[in-house]
Design an enzyme around this catalytic site. Structure first.
Site, PDB file in Angstrom:
ATOM      1  CE  LYS A 231      -3.682  -0.344   2.336  1.00 64.10           C
ATOM      2  NZ  LYS A 231      -4.540  -0.573   3.521  1.00 64.10           N
TER       3      LYS A 231
ATOM      4  NE  ARG B 128      -6.689   2.626   4.430  1.00 68.47           N
ATOM      5  CZ  ARG B 128      -7.008   2.647   3.139  1.00 68.47           C
ATOM      6  NH1 ARG B 128      -6.611   3.654   2.370  1.00 68.47           N
ATOM      7  NH2 ARG B 128      -7.715   1.664   2.614  1.00 68.47           N
TER       8      ARG B 128
ATOM      9  N   GLY C 127      -8.090  -7.057   4.741  1.00 62.45           N
ATOM     10  CA  GLY C 127      -8.976  -7.223   5.883  1.00 62.45           C
ATOM     11  C   GLY C 127      -8.363  -7.916   7.078  1.00 62.45           C
TER      12      GLY C 127
ATOM     13  CG  MET D 190      -2.681  -7.029   9.634  1.00 62.61           C
ATOM     14  SD  MET D 190      -1.006  -6.705   9.069  1.00 62.61           S
ATOM     15  CE  MET D 190      -1.253  -6.440   7.321  1.00 62.61           C
TER      16      MET D 190
ATOM     17  NE  ARG E  10      -6.432  -4.380  -2.621  1.00 66.71           N
ATOM     18  CZ  ARG E  10      -6.906  -4.566  -1.392  1.00 66.71           C
ATOM     19  NH1 ARG E  10      -6.086  -4.609  -0.365  1.00 66.71           N
ATOM     20  NH2 ARG E  10      -8.206  -4.690  -1.192  1.00 66.71           N
TER      21      ARG E  10
ATOM     22  CG  HIS F 155      -5.588 -44.776  -1.358  1.00 69.39           C
ATOM     23  ND1 HIS F 155      -6.958 -44.604  -1.435  1.00 69.39           N
ATOM     24  CD2 HIS F 155      -5.257 -45.642  -2.339  1.00 69.39           C
ATOM     25  CE1 HIS F 155      -7.436 -45.340  -2.422  1.00 69.39           C
ATOM     26  NE2 HIS F 155      -6.425 -45.982  -2.989  1.00 69.39           N
TER      27      HIS F 155
ATOM     28  NE  ARG G 216       5.294 -47.865  -8.315  1.00 61.51           N
ATOM     29  CZ  ARG G 216       4.765 -46.988  -7.459  1.00 61.51           C
ATOM     30  NH1 ARG G 216       5.492 -45.977  -7.037  1.00 61.51           N
ATOM     31  NH2 ARG G 216       3.517 -47.112  -7.046  1.00 61.51           N
TER      32      ARG G 216
ATOM     33  CD  GLU H 157      10.268 -46.062  -4.347  1.00 60.75           C
ATOM     34  OE1 GLU H 157       9.096 -45.982  -3.939  1.00 60.75           O
ATOM     35  OE2 GLU H 157      10.745 -47.083  -4.872  1.00 60.75           O
TER      36      GLU H 157
ATOM     37  CB  SER I 223      12.153 -42.497 -11.899  1.00 59.73           C
ATOM     38  OG  SER I 223      11.085 -41.674 -11.497  1.00 59.73           O
TER      39      SER I 223
ATOM     40  N   GLY J  55      11.520 -41.485  -6.424  1.00 63.71           N
ATOM     41  CA  GLY J  55      10.208 -41.456  -5.780  1.00 63.71           C
ATOM     42  C   GLY J  55      10.311 -40.608  -4.528  1.00 63.71           C
ATOM     43  CB  THR J  56      10.415 -36.952  -4.098  1.00 63.81           C
ATOM     44  OG1 THR J  56       9.212 -36.668  -4.823  1.00 63.81           O
ATOM     45  CG2 THR J  56      11.621 -36.762  -5.010  1.00 63.81           C
ATOM     46  CG  ASN J  57       5.166 -38.942  -2.961  1.00 66.42           C
ATOM     47  OD1 ASN J  57       5.442 -37.762  -3.020  1.00 66.42           O
ATOM     48  ND2 ASN J  57       4.220 -39.501  -3.693  1.00 66.42           N
ATOM     49  CG  ASP J  58       7.756 -44.558  -0.444  1.00 65.56           C
ATOM     50  OD1 ASP J  58       6.984 -44.233   0.468  1.00 65.56           O
ATOM     51  OD2 ASP J  58       7.555 -45.537  -1.189  1.00 65.56           O
TER      52      ASP J  58
ATOM     53  CB  CYS K 266       7.555 -40.257 -10.750  1.00 62.65           C
ATOM     54  SG  CYS K 266       8.313 -41.707 -10.026  1.00 62.65           S
TER      55      CYS K 266
ATOM     56  CE1 TYR L  22      10.727 -38.726 -14.990  1.00 63.28           C
ATOM     57  CE2 TYR L  22      12.838 -38.977 -16.105  1.00 63.28           C
ATOM     58  CZ  TYR L  22      11.857 -39.479 -15.267  1.00 63.28           C
ATOM     59  OH  TYR L  22      12.000 -40.719 -14.691  1.00 63.28           O
TER      60      TYR L  22
END
Length: 859
Positions: free
Chosen positions: A22, A91, A100, A102, A324, A442, A603, A732, A751, A753-756, A818, A838
């Site tokens: 602002k 302000r 809204g 603050m 803004r 899941h 897989r 993984e 590849s 497996g970044t979750n595991d 992946c 990728y």
């Protein structure tokens, strides 16, 4: 320029970090020569000091006073003067807009004497200003509930001079009763306390919550804007208003907004008065409309974006109080950006950079009508796992879901958590809500692939065993209607109105431009032909992950798979696998047919086997009858297959080592499908990658690679064909990262497996993290949920090590990611920086990933 204060004449729009959005924009408009009331901005760094010390320093107070004196000289008004008083607005304004969240205080500088003197000219105006100031100051600075002031004001049927004087006295009495002090008559006392109050509001509950849910971190605090008041309520030629340079709902280029005559800005924002369309200004004050119209579109060109502008008209004179970038719907955002590009206001680079990934995603999903949301009753919240909105009857299981759907009703499936057994119910439901689970649970993974709205890990949900659920403070039975927004993670009571979101033409236009500037290839996770078609519709460059376990979720197939699992000899297991072989082959054929010649990575079977086995007495009895195994023996076998920690148990390549016939069957099914596809389409060269999951040791990889290679070689020799099949590894586990050079020697691709990998590295259960991750975020331990945005310090370091080691052996080895991180903007940027080729993500996240990749290309 002061250490902590910058006047509007000294600042500019590039100073948002210290002046807030602002303040920076007020300074920019001032220096453009636009009609902006005089003022100055106290820096965000001063707010940081206030948060530490809980008071303004004497040095800062003196500096504020000096700047007030400058305003007095320039305006010929004085703070506290009875004859020519200076009134101020105080302000907030953070670096990132937090509308809204603050506090604001208007009309500061008025007191008993000043009100009395002003009343000699216009008593209604004077006493209404004073009434407003006492109310706002008492509420914002002293914390007196607004309802108590409203109760006093609403008790008067007529507002005139006498009633206003009574209201003022009653307000003062309320103030004294609540604060145990009389209402001060010293404007500087009010000024310093108001500034402190605005700074304190940076830490209020709603502001903190807003920053958390909008992932706003690493900004110092709010700036404070001290500005000369202009009055939209001074006479019949005065007004207050808000307008947009484009329609925020449709994106149409038109002056869109509202105006309220003889009012102050708070009146139009609070909704206590009914404003008129901004076009009404044309007939009443055409010259002011033309001036406003001109300034609005000059500002749009200057900022190169749709603008949201607050203005005041004081006695036929126009003032701009704020500009803004305007909030807008996803559909409007895409149209506005594309139109700005077509109009020559922004370049191709600017078009890509200022198109928001959330807008791309939001343009694909149904959402609630905004008017119904404003009137709706919120009953619960959870993690916004998959965007979109849904309305339906509550169902707790597959049977209830199918029964309601068969009778023509929409359903929202409410579960503690979902499992593969729920796939049919999830497919038929309009949306899914789970009490447990995280962003890679899941429910979250499957619904994102389906494009369905999903809320997970909602602590507001408690499900009992009597077909009822408590959401928030209310108990709901099966069949009761609720509404849900997977975009915001909010659950509503009853039926809200849905608006169908058609894919706007600008969606494809922007993504087509983005495709030309991708730096990292974007693939999709897809398990069905439908998923593949969706991914290709959004221009994925292939399929980076086919999870073969998802092919067995169908009721008939899962029974065959269960029989295979329960076989206690390789001979019996082979009989069951022979029955599954043609089913798998047909599945792979349909995938290859949908995918064409693009790369596709399959897989091998990965999850713990017990997940496919029943646990209810009815389901166990049914499997017992079909499998000709007694219930007692079946329960023993199910118990034998149970694991204490299944995510670290008998899964992935470990299944192939123990039961090589499973992976052999899957390999053969792929070859049968490939041959069928080749015979029908001899000109199409299939590009198949086979991926071994959860590798932890080189010997595992060598053994299974030899088994798979032998199966391929024998099949090709028998049928006199040659396929383009590569065998790679899914990394993984932390250990696999550390031996990535050894793995690379025996892999055609890697590849991650970044979750595991995240789960194994941090020791966090991805399904249970919701119970504590919010606390970690609030305490600054983790800025983001590590299952949504990659943990660059820990998991990221392992990825760097793995890439460096693998590329030291094979410099051109294809490597990618992946998992859910593949669709996250921050994660994609990190993956590109460390040399990944990728990322592969859910089909509906492909457009976001393409846009992020294009942005990297332009930066």
């Amino acid at each position: 320029m002061s250490t902590f204060i910058t006047t509007f004449k000294e600042g500019n729009k590039e100073m948002k970090q210290q002046l807030g959005g602002k303040g920076a924009n007020l300074a920019e408009m001032t220096n453009l020569g636009y009609p902006v009331p005089n003022g100055f901005t106290i820096h965000t760094s001063a707010c940081s000091l206030y948060q530490r010390d809980q008071k303004l320093s004497d040095t800062l107070k003196n500096d504020i006073k000096k700047h007030i004196q400058t305003i007095e000289r320039e305006t010929n008004k004085n703070l506290g003067s009875k004859s020519n008083p200076l009134l101020l607005s105080i302000r907030s304004g953070a670096e990132i807009s937090m509308p809204g969240m603050m506090d604001t205080i208007l009309n500061l500088g008025i007191n008993d004497e000043i009100a009395y003197e002003l009343a000699k000219k216009d008593p209604l105006f004077a006493y209404d200003l004073y009434r407003r100031f006492i109310q706002m100051y008492g509420n914002v600075v002293k914390g007196i509930p607004m309802e108590k002031f409203d109760k006093i004001y609403d008790s008067f049927d007529t507002i005139n001079t006498d009633s206003l004087l009574t209201i003022i006295n009653d307000y003062k009495s309320l103030y004294q009763a609540e604060t145990k002090e009389t209402f001060s008559q010293n404007p500087y006392h009010h000024l310093y306390e108001a500034i402190e109050s605005v700074m304190a509001s940076w830490g209020n509950e709603r502001a903190v919550y807003y920053r958390d849910v909008n992932n706003i971190h690493n900004i110092k605090g709010t700036a404070v804007n001290v500005q000369t008041m202009v009055f939209g309520n001074v006479d019949e030629h005065s007004a207050t208003g808000v307008c947009f340079s484009r329609n925020p709902s449709t994106g149409k280029k038109e002056l869109f907004g509202e105006i309220l005559w003889q009012a102050q800005g708070e009146d139009i924002v609070a909704g206590t008065h009914t404003p008129l369309p901004i076009q009404s200004l044309i007939s009443k004050k055409p010259e002011l409309y033309e001036q406003l119209h001109h300034l609005v579109y000059e500002l749009e060109k200057h900022y190169k974006d749709m603008q949201d502008i607050e203005f005041t008209i004081e006695s036929n004179r126009l003032y701009l109080l704020q500009t803004r970038s305007g909030k807008r719907t996803p559909q409007a955002a895409l149209k506005i950006n594309r139109d700005l590009f077509d109009e020559g206001i922004i370049s191709k680079k600017e078009l890509i950079l200022q198109t928001n990934e959330h807008d791309i995603s939001g343009a694909l999903h149904a959402e609630f009508n905004i008017d119904t949301v404003n009137l709706a009753t919120e009953i619960g919240h959870g993690m916004n796992a998959s965007p979109g909105a849904a309305v339906g009857r509550i169902a707790f299981n597959k049977e209830q879901t199918l029964d309601y759907v068969e009778n023509g009703y929409n359903v929202i499936l409410v579960r503690h958590e979902t499992s593969p057994d729920d796939i049919q119910a999830m497919d038929q439901a309009q949306g899914i809500i789970t009490a447990q689970g995280g962003m890679t649970s899941h429910a979250a993974v499957v619904t994102r692939a389906m494009g369905k709205p999903c809320i997970v890990g909602s602590n507001d949900i408690k499900i009992n065993n009597q077909n009822e659920v408590i959401i928030g403070q209310k108990t709901y039975q099966k069949g009761d209607y609720i509404s849900m927004s997977g975009t915001t993670g909010t659950i509503y009571d009853g039926k809200l109105v849905l608006e169908t979101q058609q894919k706007p033409k600008e969606f494809d236009q922007i993504l087509n431009l983005g495709n030309k500037h991708q730096t990292i290839k974007i693939l999709a996770n897809a398990d069905t032909p439908k998923d593949i078609k969706t991914a290709l519709l959004y221009d994925a460059k292939g399929i980076g992950l086919v999870r073969t376990e998802h092919m067995f979720f169908d009721e008939e197939r899962i029974r065959l798979f269960q029989q295979m699992i329960l076989s206690q000899t390789s001979e019996k297991r082979k009989i069951a696998l022979d029955k599954l072989l043609p089913v798998q082959a047909e599945d792979f054929y349909n995938l290859f047919k949908a995918n064409g010649s693009l790369p596709i990575t399959v897989r091998y079977l990965d999850p713990p086997l017990h997940e496919f086995l029943p646990n209810s007495p009815h389901a166990i009895k049914s499997l017992s009858d079909d499998s000709k195994i007694s219930v007692v023996d079946l329960k023993k076998q199910i118990q034998r297959l149970q694991e204490v920690n299944p995510m670290m148990g008998h899964r992935g390549i470990r299944l192939g080592i123990t039961y090589p016939e499973i992976y052999t069957m899957q390999t053969t099914a792929i070859l049968i499908a490939a041959l069928k596809h080749y015979n029908e389409n001899p000109t199409i060269q299939l590009n198949i990658n086979l991926m071994l999951p959860l590798v932890s040791d080189l010997k595992e990889l060598i053994i299974m690679r030899e088994t798979i290679s032998k199966t391929i070689k024998n099949y090709e020799s028998k049928h006199q064909v040659s396929f383009n099949i590569k065998i790679g590894t899914m990394i993984e586990l932390p250990r696999a990262c550390l031996i990535a050079d050894e793995i690379a020697e025996h892999s055609d691709f890697i590849s991650f497996g970044t979750n595991d990998l995240t789960q194994m590295t941090l020791g966090f259960s991805r399904d249970d993290i919701h119970s504590f991750i919010d606390d970690y975020g609030q305490k600054g331990i983790y800025k983001n949920d590590p299952f949504k945005t990659i943990d660059t310090d820990g998991v990221g370091e392992l990825l760097k090590i793995a890439v460096q080691k693998a590329r030291s052996i094979k410099p051109q080895l294809p490597m990618g990611v992946c998992g859910e991180h593949g669709g996250d903007r921050t994660s994609i940027i990190f993956f590109e920086n460390i040399g990944m080729d990728y990322v592969s993500c859910s089909p509906y996240r492909v457009p976001n990933a393409i846009l992020t990749s294009a942005k990297i290309g332009f930066q």
